[in-house]
Design a protein around this motif. Structure first.
Motif, short mmCIF file in Angstrom:
data_model
loop_
_atom_site.label_atom_id
_atom_site.label_comp_id
_atom_site.label_asym_id
_atom_site.label_seq_id
_atom_site.Cartn_x
_atom_site.Cartn_y
_atom_site.Cartn_z
N GLU A 34 0.82 -1.21 0.00
CA GLU A 34 0.00 0.00 0.00
C GLU A 34 0.86 1.26 0.00
OE1 GLU A 34 -4.05 -0.80 2.31
OE2 GLU A 34 -2.30 -1.40 3.49
N GLN A 35 2.12 1.10 -0.34
CA GLN A 35 3.04 2.22 -0.47
C GLN A 35 3.82 2.02 -1.77
OE1 GLN A 35 4.99 3.05 3.58
NE2 GLN A 35 4.31 0.93 3.81
N GLY A 36 4.13 3.10 -2.45
CA GLY A 36 4.87 2.99 -3.69
C GLY A 36 3.97 2.83 -4.89
N ILE A 37 4.37 2.02 -5.86
CA ILE A 37 3.68 1.91 -7.14
C ILE A 37 3.50 0.45 -7.51
CG2 ILE A 37 3.77 2.50 -9.61
CD1 ILE A 37 5.69 4.81 -8.78
N LEU A 38 2.27 0.08 -7.89
CA LEU A 38 2.00 -1.24 -8.45
C LEU A 38 2.00 -1.13 -9.97
CD1 LEU A 38 -0.88 -2.56 -6.16
CD2 LEU A 38 1.56 -3.03 -5.98
N ILE A 39 2.72 -2.04 -10.61
CA ILE A 39 2.82 -2.05 -12.07
C ILE A 39 2.09 -3.29 -12.57
CG2 ILE A 39 4.37 -2.13 -14.06
CD1 ILE A 39 6.53 -0.90 -12.19
N MET A 40 1.10 -3.08 -13.41
CA MET A 40 0.31 -4.17 -13.95
C MET A 40 0.91 -4.64 -15.26
SD MET A 40 -3.77 -4.33 -14.74
CE MET A 40 -3.72 -3.52 -16.32
N ASN A 41 1.27 -5.91 -15.31
CA ASN A 41 1.78 -6.55 -16.52
C ASN A 41 0.69 -7.45 -17.08
OD1 ASN A 41 4.81 -5.75 -16.27
ND2 ASN A 41 4.28 -6.61 -14.28
N GLU A 42 0.17 -7.10 -18.23
CA GLU A 42 -0.98 -7.80 -18.79
C GLU A 42 -0.72 -9.27 -19.03
OE1 GLU A 42 -2.85 -7.52 -23.16
OE2 GLU A 42 -3.09 -5.69 -21.98
N GLY A 43 0.47 -9.58 -19.53
CA GLY A 43 0.80 -10.96 -19.88
C GLY A 43 0.61 -11.20 -21.37
N ASN A 44 1.04 -12.35 -21.82
CA ASN A 44 1.02 -12.68 -23.24
C ASN A 44 -0.13 -13.63 -23.55
OD1 ASN A 44 2.22 -12.54 -25.88
ND2 ASN A 44 2.97 -14.62 -25.58
N TYR A 312 4.95 7.87 -16.03
CA TYR A 312 5.43 6.51 -16.27
C TYR A 312 4.85 6.03 -17.60
CZ TYR A 312 7.41 6.04 -11.60
OH TYR A 312 8.19 6.18 -10.48
N LEU A 313 5.72 5.67 -18.53
CA LEU A 313 5.31 5.24 -19.87
C LEU A 313 5.90 3.87 -20.14
CD1 LEU A 313 3.92 5.98 -22.58
CD2 LEU A 313 6.10 6.99 -23.29
N SER A 314 5.05 2.89 -20.38
CA SER A 314 5.55 1.53 -20.59
C SER A 314 5.62 1.20 -22.07
CB SER A 314 4.65 0.52 -19.88
OG SER A 314 3.38 0.42 -20.50
N ASN A 315 6.49 0.25 -22.38
CA ASN A 315 6.70 -0.21 -23.74
C ASN A 315 6.56 -1.73 -23.75
OD1 ASN A 315 7.99 -0.92 -26.33
ND2 ASN A 315 8.59 1.24 -26.37
N SER A 316 5.76 -2.24 -24.66
CA SER A 316 5.52 -3.68 -24.73
C SER A 316 6.67 -4.43 -25.39
CB SER A 316 4.24 -3.97 -25.50
OG SER A 316 4.40 -3.63 -26.88
N ASN A 317 7.53 -3.69 -26.11
CA ASN A 317 8.64 -4.31 -26.85
C ASN A 317 8.13 -5.43 -27.76
OD1 ASN A 317 10.58 -2.62 -25.67
ND2 ASN A 317 10.76 -3.95 -23.89
N GLY A 318 6.94 -5.18 -28.34
CA GLY A 318 6.36 -6.14 -29.27
C GLY A 318 6.02 -7.48 -28.66
N PHE A 319 5.90 -7.55 -27.33
CA PHE A 319 5.64 -8.79 -26.61
C PHE A 319 6.70 -9.85 -26.90
CE2 PHE A 319 1.62 -6.68 -26.13
CZ PHE A 319 1.14 -7.13 -24.92
N PRO A 344 3.49 -4.60 -19.99
CA PRO A 344 3.11 -3.66 -18.92
C PRO A 344 2.08 -2.66 -19.44
CG PRO A 344 5.27 -3.09 -19.81
CD PRO A 344 4.89 -4.41 -20.41
N SER A 345 0.95 -2.54 -18.72
CA SER A 345 -0.14 -1.75 -19.27
C SER A 345 -0.77 -0.77 -18.32
CB SER A 345 -1.23 -2.69 -19.81
OG SER A 345 -1.70 -3.54 -18.78
N GLY A 346 -0.36 -0.74 -17.04
CA GLY A 346 -1.01 0.20 -16.14
C GLY A 346 -0.29 0.32 -14.81
N PHE A 347 -0.66 1.36 -14.06
CA PHE A 347 0.01 1.66 -12.80
C PHE A 347 -1.01 2.09 -11.75
CE2 PHE A 347 4.10 1.79 -14.92
CZ PHE A 347 3.76 2.16 -16.21
N LEU A 348 -0.72 1.74 -10.51
CA LEU A 348 -1.51 2.20 -9.39
C LEU A 348 -0.56 2.85 -8.40
CD1 LEU A 348 -4.08 2.40 -7.73
CD2 LEU A 348 -3.69 0.07 -6.90
N PHE A 349 -0.78 4.16 -8.13
CA PHE A 349 0.12 4.94 -7.31
C PHE A 349 -0.46 5.12 -5.90
CE2 PHE A 349 2.93 6.20 -10.69
CZ PHE A 349 2.14 6.14 -11.82
#
Length: 350
Positions: A34-44, A312-319, A344-349
């Motif tokens: 509940e502190q910092g940043i959660l990074i959501m990785n969608e998956g393949n 924060y800007l994520s890059n999929s690197n073409g999966f 990676p597709s989203g963030f929760l701060f």
């Protein structure tokens, strides 16, 4: 992913302020996540390896795969949205399930694993969960049977009802006993009475609705078009549409980050075959500020840390393997880049 996370930051921060000012209550320490940043990785697609990473921005410590680490099993789905509510965090997978974890510990407290098709997002009203779902594909890969699923129980359970809505519902917004539904394909906002569990009103809106957000007591909807984006507001007292602001931003993907001082950051992409991507920096009150604020390719998710004033800007690197995240300051200068999970597709701060 709808990227509704930033809109929740203000309410969360306010709750911390109010809690800190109440001397009569014993202090409750925040959980590890509940502190910092959660990074959501969608998956393949196919391997269904979605996961959540945790970042401590003060030390730049990145902790990977926290769902698997805390529950001793993989998430095993394509992660579409993360929705905090009360003490829970709802992990919505568009592969047909919702995992529910304690927001502080990330330990599982329940799940919804049956009678869902392609869940997209979730809202909580009272003791009920409302889940937007594309429904199954037909032979033409259309989704004529889209719905909002109802589950009675904050820690999951079974789907008790499916409320028919327009095709491809995306984001949800709860206000009182009402649930607003962003109908992305048909340009509609449907309003559900949570007590009656039925649609009581349908509003026609511009563009393809993608994301709700609240600003100073006003409900807004972000929608995309081929050559414009739309910011539309609503009267919550009588459930009607109020205003529409159109901005000339072409090729918007629907992914948006909520900055400070009414500034928003939108991902754009020309798609195949050029794949020229960008970030537009605009104001909800118009006119646009900078259409080509950042340019590049492979942009996939976006979020804004309103405390540290960092994008924060994520890059999929073409999966092709793992993705990455690049952090920018308010002037658009790159601060750092680091590797994360797949898609990676989203963030929760926090």
């Amino acid at each position: 992913m709808k990227l509704k996370f930033n809109q929740l930051f203000g309410a969360f921060a306010l709750s911390l302020i109010l809690f800190a000012c109440n001397d009569s209550d014993p202090e409750q320490p925040l959980g590890a996540y509940e502190q910092g940043i959660l990074i959501m990785n969608e998956g393949n697609f196919g391997t269904n390896d979605g996961e959540v990473y945790h970042l401590d921005p003060s030390t730049e410590t990145l902790t990977p795969t926290i769902f698997e680490a805390e529950n001793f099993r993989p998430f095993a789905g394509l992660l579409e949205d993360m929705v905090p509510a009360n003490d829970n965090l709802y992990l919505v997978a568009n592969t047909g399930k919702v995992e529910i974890v304690d927001a502080g510990t990330f330990k599982s407290v329940g799940a919804i694993t049956g009678d869902l098709d392609q869940p997209r997002s979730l809202a909580v009203v009272g003791s009920k969960l409302f889940i937007s779902d594309y429904g199954p594909y037909d032979a033409s890969y259309a989704t004529p049977d889209s719905y909002v699923a109802v589950v009675d129980g904050l820690n999951g359970g079974v789907v008790s009802k499916k409320i028919e809505v327009s095709n491809k519902p995306e984001d949800l917004f709860a206000y009182g006993k009402y649930v607003f539904v962003a109908g992305s394909e048909e340009g509609k906002v449907e309003i559900i009475d949570a007590e009656k569990e039925e649609v009581i009103k349908t509003l026609e809106v511009d563009g393809h609705p993608a994301q709700f957000f609240e600003d100073n007591g006003t409900l807004w909807l972000y929608s995309t078009g081929s050559d414009e984006v739309y910011f539309q507001s609503f009267h919550l007292d009588n459930l009607t549409k109020a205003t529409t602001n159109a901005l000339p931003v072409a090729n918007a993907t629907g992914r948006i980050a909520f900055g400070n001082d009414h500034v928003f950051y939108l991902i754009t992409s020309t798609g195949w075959p050029d794949y020229e991507d960008g970030v537009s920096r605009v104001s909800v009150l118009g006119p646009e500020l900078d259409i080509d604020w950042i340019t590049g390719s492979g942009f996939y998710g976006i979020g804004f840390d309103q405390v540290r004033n960092e994008l924060y800007l994520s890059n999929s690197n073409g999966f092709q393997g793992n993705g990455s995240v690049t952090v920018y300051n308010e002037e658009g200068t790159e601060i750092r880049t680091f590797e994360v999970g797949r898609g990676p597709s989203g963030f929760l701060f926090y």
